[in-house]
Design an enzyme around this catalytic site. Structure first.
Site, PDB file in Angstrom:
ATOM      1  N   PHE A  85      34.764  31.506  45.499  1.00  0.00           N
ATOM      2  CA  PHE A  85      35.593  32.354  46.355  1.00  0.00           C
ATOM      3  C   PHE A  85      35.862  33.662  45.625  1.00  0.00           C
ATOM      4  CE2 PHE A  85      39.285  34.198  48.324  1.00  0.00           C
ATOM      5  CZ  PHE A  85      38.995  34.044  49.669  1.00  0.00           C
ATOM      6  N   ASP A 102      35.222  35.993  37.349  1.00  0.00           N
ATOM      7  CA  ASP A 102      36.306  36.218  38.296  1.00  0.00           C
ATOM      8  C   ASP A 102      37.470  35.333  37.858  1.00  0.00           C
ATOM      9  OD1 ASP A 102      38.106  36.068  40.382  1.00  0.00           O
ATOM     10  OD2 ASP A 102      36.590  36.074  41.960  1.00  0.00           O
ATOM     11  N   LYS A 108      46.273  38.654  41.464  1.00  0.00           N
ATOM     12  CA  LYS A 108      47.326  37.647  41.642  1.00  0.00           C
ATOM     13  C   LYS A 108      48.550  37.835  40.735  1.00  0.00           C
ATOM     14  CE  LYS A 108      44.580  34.045  43.881  1.00  0.00           C
ATOM     15  NZ  LYS A 108      45.223  33.818  45.177  1.00  0.00           N
TER      16      LYS A 108
HETATM   17  C1  PLP Z   1      38.865  33.511  42.364  1.00  0.00           C
HETATM   18  C2  PLP Z   1      39.367  34.474  43.392  1.00  0.00           C
HETATM   19  N1  PLP Z   1      38.783  35.674  43.508  1.00  0.00           N
HETATM   20  C3  PLP Z   1      39.196  36.578  44.409  1.00  0.00           C
HETATM   21  C4  PLP Z   1      40.224  36.297  45.268  1.00  0.00           C
HETATM   22  C5  PLP Z   1      40.646  37.321  46.277  1.00  0.00           C
HETATM   23  O1  PLP Z   1      41.879  37.877  45.891  1.00  0.00           O
HETATM   24  P1  PLP Z   1      42.744  38.704  46.935  1.00  0.00           P
HETATM   25  O2  PLP Z   1      43.231  37.764  47.962  1.00  0.00           O
HETATM   26  O3  PLP Z   1      43.845  39.292  46.086  1.00  0.00           O
HETATM   27  O4  PLP Z   1      41.849  39.764  47.494  1.00  0.00           O
HETATM   28  C6  PLP Z   1      40.868  35.051  45.181  1.00  0.00           C
HETATM   29  C7  PLP Z   1      41.957  34.710  46.109  1.00  0.00           C
HETATM   30  O5  PLP Z   1      42.343  33.596  46.283  1.00  0.00           O
HETATM   31  C8  PLP Z   1      40.420  34.120  44.225  1.00  0.00           C
HETATM   32  O6  PLP Z   1      40.991  32.915  44.110  1.00  0.00           O
END
Ligand code: PLP
Length: 405
Positions: free
Chosen positions: A145, A230, A259
Site C-alpha cells: 500500500f 516506504d 503519518k
Molecule cells: C505504507 C503506506 N504508504 C503510504 C500511505 C499513504 O499515506 P497517506 O494516506 O498519508 O497519503 C499509507 C497509508 O496508510 C501507508 O500505510
C-alpha cells in the site's frame, strides 16, 4: 458544534456528515472529540482505549504536551510562509532527520502518498540522468500500500484499489512479497527502482523474511537500481527503532515518512541520499504547504519526544509482551491462523471475518482495526503500558469466547 443556540448531538452530526461529507469512508458510529495519551472520548463522554492511534499517526499518544506546546508557540509566531523563503523549523527538522538516518537531504510534503509521489518522480529523473536511458519502471510488491493518488495507487499492487480508475499509470511491475527470485526475474532494461514497505501494514502486517531486504539491496547495487523504503506506517518508532530498516542492517537510497512524523499534524517527507537528491533542481518538484513552519515545528517536538522519552525502548518491551499474549490467545482459539509483527505494529490473522470483532471491541471501549478483511491490526501509541495491553487481551478473549460458543 452548534446550529443557532443548539449544541448538536452525535446522531445529528452523523446525519449531517452523511449529507455533506463525501462518502469515501465506512465510518463506525462514534464521534470522537477529545484525546489524551492512549485514550479518546466520544461526544457523550464514553472513554475508549485507542489501539488504532489514527492509523499509526499518534505514536506519541494523543495531544502530547510537547507537540501541543510547539504548535501553540509556532502558531503565535508564524503559521505559513512560501518555500520561496528559508524556514527555520523546516531546516531544523530536516537536519534532525538526517542526523538520525541514512539520509543527507529531505523533501517535505503533506502526506504519505505525496512523499511516495516524490520518490517515484525522483527515481525516474535520477535514472534518466544517470543512465541516459528511458528507465522508468518501478517494481512493487503484492499486498503493498503506497497511497491513493493515481501514481501511488498504481504502485499499490492490490487490484481492489485500482477498480474504476483505469487507465492506470504506466511504469509499475508487481511481484510477490518475500520472493527474491520474482524480483530478479522482474528486473529489465526499463527498471529504475524497487519500492517496498519494510513491513506491509495495510496488506496484513506482513513481515519480511530473514535476509529479504538485504537481498533487495544487493539486487539494486548489482543492477544500478534505487531502493526505496516506504516507512509511512512503520517509521517514527513504530517497530521499536526509529526506522524499521535499522533492524535489518540495510540502508535504502530513499525513504518516505508521513503519518506520525509531526505527532498528528499533516506532513510527509522524502529522505534522500545526497548523490540522488542532486537530481532535484529548483523548480523540479514542489509543494505549497510542504515543510511549513507549523507542521515542521510539530515535527521537531514529536521526533525529539520519541528520542528522549524512552518510547523506542517501551515500544520494544511492551510490543514483545503484547505479541506473547496474542500468541497465547492463538493457542486457545482454532479460528486464529497467525500472529505476527514487530514492536507495536501487530497483526492477528483469522480464518473468519474480523469486522464484527472490531465492533464488539468498540462496544467494550477498545478501538482496534481490521485490514484485508481478516487481519486484526493493533497500533497502540508507543507510550502504552502493559496493564493496557492486559485489558485489550482480556477484552479480545471475551469477544472470542462469545464467537467460539
Ligand atoms: C505504507 C503506506 N504508504 C503510504 C500511505 C499513504 O499515506 P497517506 O494516506 O498519508 O497519503 C499509507 C497509508 O496508510 C501507508 O500505510
Amino acid at each position: 458544534m452548534r446550529r443557532g443556540d443548539d449544541v448538536l448531538d452525535s446522531r445529528t452530526l452523523m446525519m449531517l456528515s452523511e449529507k455533506y461529507v463525501a462518502n469515501t469512508y465506512a465510518r463506525y458510529p462514534i464521534l470522537l472529540v477529545r484525546g489524551k495519551g492512549t485514550r479518546v472520548w466520544d461526544l457523550e463522554g464514553k472513554e475508549y482505549l485507542d489501539f488504532v492511534s489514527g492509523l499509526a499517526v499518534c505514536n506519541l499518544g494523543h495531544c502530547h504536551p510537547k507537540v501541543v506546546k510547539a504548535i501553540r508557540d509556532q502558531a503565535e509566531k508564524l503559521i505559513h510562509v512560501s518555500n520561496f523563503y528559508y524556514i527555520e523549523p523546516q531546516i531544523q527538522l530536516a537536519s534532525l532527520l538526517c542526523q538520525h538516518s541514512f539520509a543527507d537531504k529531505v523533501f517535505f510534503c503533506n502526506s504519505g502518498a505525496e512523499a511516495n509521489e516524490g520518490a517515484i518522480k525522483l527515481a525516474r529523473k535520477y535514472a534518466k540522468e544517470k543512465t541516459g536511458e528511458n528507465r522508468y519502471e518501478i517494481i512493487t510488491m503484492e499486498q503493498s500500500f503506497h497511497g491513493r493518488t493515481l501514481a501511488t495507487l498504481t504502485a499499490t499492487a492490490q487490484e481492489k484499489f485500482h477498480k474504476g480508475y483505469e487507465p492506470l499509470m504506466p511504469g509499475f511491475k508487481y511481484v510477490p512479497f518475500n520472493d527474491i527470485k520474482a524480483v530478479k526475474n522482474g528486473v529489465d532494461s526499463k527498471t529504475c527502482a524497487i519500492l517496498v514497505e519494510p513491513i506491509q501494514g495495510e496488506g496484513g502486517v506482513n513481515c519480511p523474511t530473514e535476509g529479504y531486504l538485504k537481498a533487495l539491496r544487493e539486487i539494486c547495487d548489482e543492477k544500478g537500481l534505487l531502493l526505496i523504503f516506504d516507512e509511512v506506517q512503520v517509521g517514527m518508532g513504530r517497530t521499536g527503532k526509529l526506522f524499521a530498516y535499522e533492524h535489518e542492517e540495510v540502508e535504502p537510497d530513499m525513504l518516505t515518512l508521513a503519518k506520525s512524523l509531526a505527532g498528528g499534524v499533516p506532513i510527509g517527507a522524502l529522505l534522500i541520499k545526497k548523490g540522488i537528491a542532486d537530481s532535484f533542481k529548483p523548480g523540479d518538484h514542489a509543494s505549497t504547504f510542504g515543510g511549513n513552519p507549523l507542521a515542521t515545528a510539530a515535527g521537531i517536538a514529536a521526533l525529539t519526544a520519541i528520542l528522549e522519552e524512552g518510547m523506542l525502548e517501551n515500544c520494544r518491551n511492551v510490543g514483545e509482551y503484547f505479541l506473547f499474549h496474542l500468541e497465547k490467545i492463538k493457542g486457545k482459539f482454532s479460528f486464529v491462523k497467525d500472529v505476527r509483527g514487530r514492536g507495536l505494529i501487530l497483526g492477528m490473522e483469522l480464518k473468519i471475518d474480523g469486522s464484527s470483532i472490531v465492533k464488539e471491541m468498540m462496544q467494550r471501549g477498545v478501538l482496534i482495526n481490521c485490514t484485508m478483511g481478516n487481519v486484526l491490526r493493533f497500533l497502540p501509541p508507543l507510550i502504552v503500558i502493559k496493564e493496557e495491553v492486559d485489558r485489550v487481551i482480556e477484552t479480545l478473549e471475551e469477544v472470542f469466547m462469545n464467537i467460539a460458543h
